[in-house]
Enzyme design. Structure first.
Site, PDB file in Angstrom:
ATOM      1  CD  GLU A 157      48.213  50.441  19.786  1.00 34.43           C
ATOM      2  OE1 GLU A 157      48.935  50.623  18.791  1.00 34.43           O
ATOM      3  OE2 GLU A 157      47.940  51.344  20.590  1.00 34.43           O
ATOM      4  CG  HIS A 182      38.647  48.084  19.934  1.00 33.95           C
ATOM      5  ND1 HIS A 182      37.512  48.860  19.891  1.00 33.95           N
ATOM      6  CD2 HIS A 182      39.698  48.929  19.797  1.00 33.95           C
ATOM      7  CE1 HIS A 182      37.864  50.119  19.724  1.00 33.95           C
ATOM      8  NE2 HIS A 182      39.187  50.198  19.660  1.00 33.95           N
TER       9      HIS A 182
HETATM   10  N1  ACO Z   1      43.556  39.104  25.998  1.00 32.27           N
HETATM   11  C1  ACO Z   1      42.867  38.244  26.764  1.00 32.27           C
HETATM   12  N2  ACO Z   1      41.660  38.490  27.261  1.00 32.27           N
HETATM   13  C2  ACO Z   1      41.096  39.664  26.956  1.00 32.27           C
HETATM   14  C3  ACO Z   1      41.738  40.598  26.136  1.00 32.27           C
HETATM   15  C4  ACO Z   1      43.003  40.285  25.649  1.00 32.27           C
HETATM   16  N3  ACO Z   1      43.691  41.141  24.883  1.00 32.27           N
HETATM   17  N4  ACO Z   1      40.963  41.673  25.995  1.00 32.27           N
HETATM   18  C5  ACO Z   1      39.849  41.436  26.696  1.00 32.27           C
HETATM   19  N5  ACO Z   1      39.931  40.206  27.283  1.00 32.27           N
HETATM   20  C6  ACO Z   1      38.957  39.565  28.126  1.00 32.27           C
HETATM   21  C7  ACO Z   1      38.934  40.322  29.419  1.00 32.27           C
HETATM   22  O1  ACO Z   1      39.546  39.509  30.395  1.00 32.27           O
HETATM   23  C8  ACO Z   1      37.476  40.583  29.687  1.00 32.27           C
HETATM   24  O2  ACO Z   1      37.051  39.806  30.752  1.00 32.27           O
HETATM   25  P1  ACO Z   1      36.986  40.440  32.270  1.00 32.27           P
HETATM   26  O3  ACO Z   1      36.087  41.656  32.169  1.00 32.27           O
HETATM   27  O4  ACO Z   1      36.433  39.318  33.026  1.00 32.27           O
HETATM   28  O5  ACO Z   1      38.390  40.813  32.624  1.00 32.27           O
HETATM   29  C9  ACO Z   1      36.720  40.083  28.456  1.00 32.27           C
HETATM   30  O6  ACO Z   1      37.685  39.643  27.518  1.00 32.27           O
HETATM   31  C10 ACO Z   1      35.873  41.140  27.812  1.00 32.27           C
HETATM   32  O7  ACO Z   1      36.665  42.272  27.602  1.00 32.27           O
HETATM   33  P2  ACO Z   1      36.033  43.549  26.910  1.00 32.27           P
HETATM   34  O8  ACO Z   1      34.918  44.062  27.758  1.00 32.27           O
HETATM   35  O9  ACO Z   1      35.729  43.230  25.485  1.00 32.27           O
HETATM   36  O10 ACO Z   1      37.276  44.500  26.940  1.00 32.27           O
HETATM   37  P3  ACO Z   1      37.384  45.986  27.486  1.00 32.27           P
HETATM   38  O11 ACO Z   1      36.473  46.849  26.680  1.00 32.27           O
HETATM   39  O12 ACO Z   1      37.294  46.049  28.939  1.00 32.27           O
HETATM   40  O13 ACO Z   1      38.890  46.291  27.103  1.00 32.27           O
HETATM   41  C11 ACO Z   1      40.857  46.505  25.862  1.00 32.27           C
HETATM   42  C12 ACO Z   1      39.323  46.563  25.801  1.00 32.27           C
HETATM   43  C13 ACO Z   1      41.352  47.420  26.966  1.00 32.27           C
HETATM   44  C14 ACO Z   1      41.400  46.969  24.522  1.00 32.27           C
HETATM   45  C15 ACO Z   1      41.278  45.034  26.147  1.00 32.27           C
HETATM   46  O14 ACO Z   1      40.839  44.210  25.107  1.00 32.27           O
HETATM   47  C16 ACO Z   1      42.779  44.893  26.370  1.00 32.27           C
HETATM   48  O15 ACO Z   1      43.263  45.103  27.466  1.00 32.27           O
HETATM   49  N6  ACO Z   1      43.545  44.498  25.287  1.00 32.27           N
HETATM   50  C17 ACO Z   1      44.967  44.306  25.421  1.00 32.27           C
HETATM   51  C18 ACO Z   1      45.715  45.640  25.379  1.00 32.27           C
HETATM   52  C19 ACO Z   1      45.660  46.300  24.031  1.00 32.27           C
HETATM   53  O16 ACO Z   1      45.822  45.662  23.004  1.00 32.27           O
HETATM   54  N7  ACO Z   1      45.428  47.627  24.053  1.00 32.27           N
HETATM   55  C20 ACO Z   1      45.318  48.438  22.828  1.00 32.27           C
HETATM   56  C21 ACO Z   1      43.896  48.814  22.545  1.00 32.27           C
HETATM   57  S1  ACO Z   1      43.713  49.688  21.007  1.00 32.27           S
HETATM   58  C22 ACO Z   1      43.868  51.317  21.434  1.00 32.27           C
HETATM   59  O17 ACO Z   1      43.437  51.756  22.473  1.00 32.27           O
HETATM   60  C23 ACO Z   1      44.572  52.236  20.532  1.00 32.27           C
END
Ligand code: ACO
Length: 346
Positions: free
Chosen positions: A290, A241
């Site tokens: 989710e 998140h």
């Molecule tokens: N699985 C594996 N690795 C992850 C995940 C995940 N679900 N989420 C983040 N990371 C990793 C990323 O690779 C990121 O590294 P990078 O920048 O080198 O690619 C690192 O963790 C840090 O990520 P954050 O900065 O904390 O995440 P960001 O704020 O960019 O994204 C998001 C948040 C979009 C929700 C992301 O966690 C994601 O894509 N999750 C999976 C999809 C999902 O569940 N979406 C629903 C979100 S809830 C909503 O919007 C209602």
């Protein structure tokens, strides 16, 4: 490069771009609220209609759920975004900049009330008739399935909807506010919000969560399957998140709701959750809304391809509350960017 510009963090993370009295997310605490009321407490004991009134100022009008008859000719051939544009146009919404606050609020009530009927009608391929004597969640379930809704499932959907009405400056809310700042009509704000919501990094992930649960069930080993995903460089759906570093309170209540209405699927989701959190340990990634939302929506009989549309039926309340707030500010939201391409020809 124009050095007079102010650089902000990637993704605007941690940047306040407006002031709002709609709600707030406290990511380090794992807490969020709507106008000072804990969203989780509202979901535990309140109604969707009460939350709607809290955010939009006046109570919903059941009669506004009906779709304009002109929709009858198109619901069997449009996707949600096109149908929503069509609905907004047929409502005759005017530019926010030309309307009084009362007229804007009336537009908001109309759009919020009609959206579930639109989403249900698209699923059924025909315009369905709402039953204003039912609560919004129960009415939506009845329209989707064509059968009297079960009280237990209607309450589960209502709790999911209350939990997802609003959530800070998420991507779709920000999108809706940017569009509102241009003075466009409320339909444009909502269609824009829906577009942003549809992405899998935002509200487009729950159908992918079910794909993941199916794949884990077929594989039989959650840890191994998730590890393969991570090794392939893919993100785990339902985890991570932008703001929460403490557990996402939405996922905790939805786990309870899912366990009550779909114990086996919820148990599988729990196995996936524990394995994922072990694999992601050290990255401060939490279970987001989710994972269990997907289980709840499936148990309610909503087809996967309509999960985002069902989510939009609640988030539209937040988009409208934010758009109305933004419409009070005459300053357009118009940031800048560093140009890094080829220089202009001399
Ligand atoms: N699985 C594996 N690795 C992850 C995940 C995940 N679900 N989420 C983040 N990371 C990793 C990323 O690779 C990121 O590294 P990078 O920048 O080198 O690619 C690192 O963790 C840090 O990520 P954050 O900065 O904390 O995440 P960001 O704020 O960019 O994204 C998001 C948040 C979009 C929700 C992301 O966690 C994601 O894509 N999750 C999976 C999809 C999902 O569940 N979406 C629903 C979100 S809830 C909503 O919007 C209602």
């Amino acid at each position: 490069m124009n050095t007079s510009l102010i650089d902000v963090p990637r993704g605007l993370a941690g940047v306040a771009v407006a002031s709002t009295s709609v709600g707030e997310v406290r990511g380090e605490e794992g807490f969020y609220h709507y106008r000072g009321h804990s969203a989780v407490e509202l979901a535990r004991s309140g109604s969707f209609e009460a939350v709607w009134e809290l955010l939009l100022g006046t109570p919903p009008d059941g009669a506004a759920r009906n779709l304009p008859p002109v929709l009858g000719g198109v619901v069997d051939r449009l996707d949600l975004r096109s149908a929503l544009s069509f609905l907004a146009a047929s409502m005759g919404l005017r530019a926010l900049v030309d309307e009084s606050p009362e007229e804007r609020r009336a537009d908001a009530h109309h759009v919020v009330a009609a959206l579930p009927t639109l989403v249900a009608s698209l699923q059924r391929g025909t315009v369905v008739t709402p039953r204003p004597e039912l609560g919004h969640a129960a009415d939506y379930l009845g329209m989707v399935t064509g059968e009297p809704p079960s009280a237990e499932l209607a309450r589960a959907l209502e709790q999911y909807w209350i939990l997802t009405v609003d959530h800070g400056f998420n991507a779709s809310t920000f999108t809706a506010r940017v569009i509102a700042s241009t003075g466009a009509d409320l339909g444009a704000c909502v269609v824009g919000g829906l577009g942003a919501l549809s992405g899998p990094r935002h509200g487009g992930s729950p159908s992918r969560v079910l794909d993941m649960l199916d794949a884990v069930a077929a594989c039989g080993d959650a840890h191994a399957w998730l590890q393969d995903e991570l090794r392939a460089g893919r993100r785990l759906m339902g985890f991570g998140h932008a703001v929460y570093r403490a557990p996402d309170p939405r996922s905790e209540l939805l786990r309870e709701v899912a366990t009550a209405i779909a114990p086996e699927r919820a148990a599988l989701a729990r196995r996936v959750e524990l394995a994922a959190l072990e694999l992601l340990a050290g990255r401060r990634l939490v279970t987001n809304v989710e994972l269990y939302a997907a289980v709840v929506l499936e148990a309610c009989g909503i087809p996967r391809r309509w999960f985002t549309g069902t989510f939009a039926c609640s988030r539209v309340v937040g988009w409208c509350a934010h758009a109305l707030e933004q419409a009070e500010d005459s300053k357009i939201i118009r940031p800048d960017a560093h140009y890094v391409g080829d220089p202009p020809a001399a």
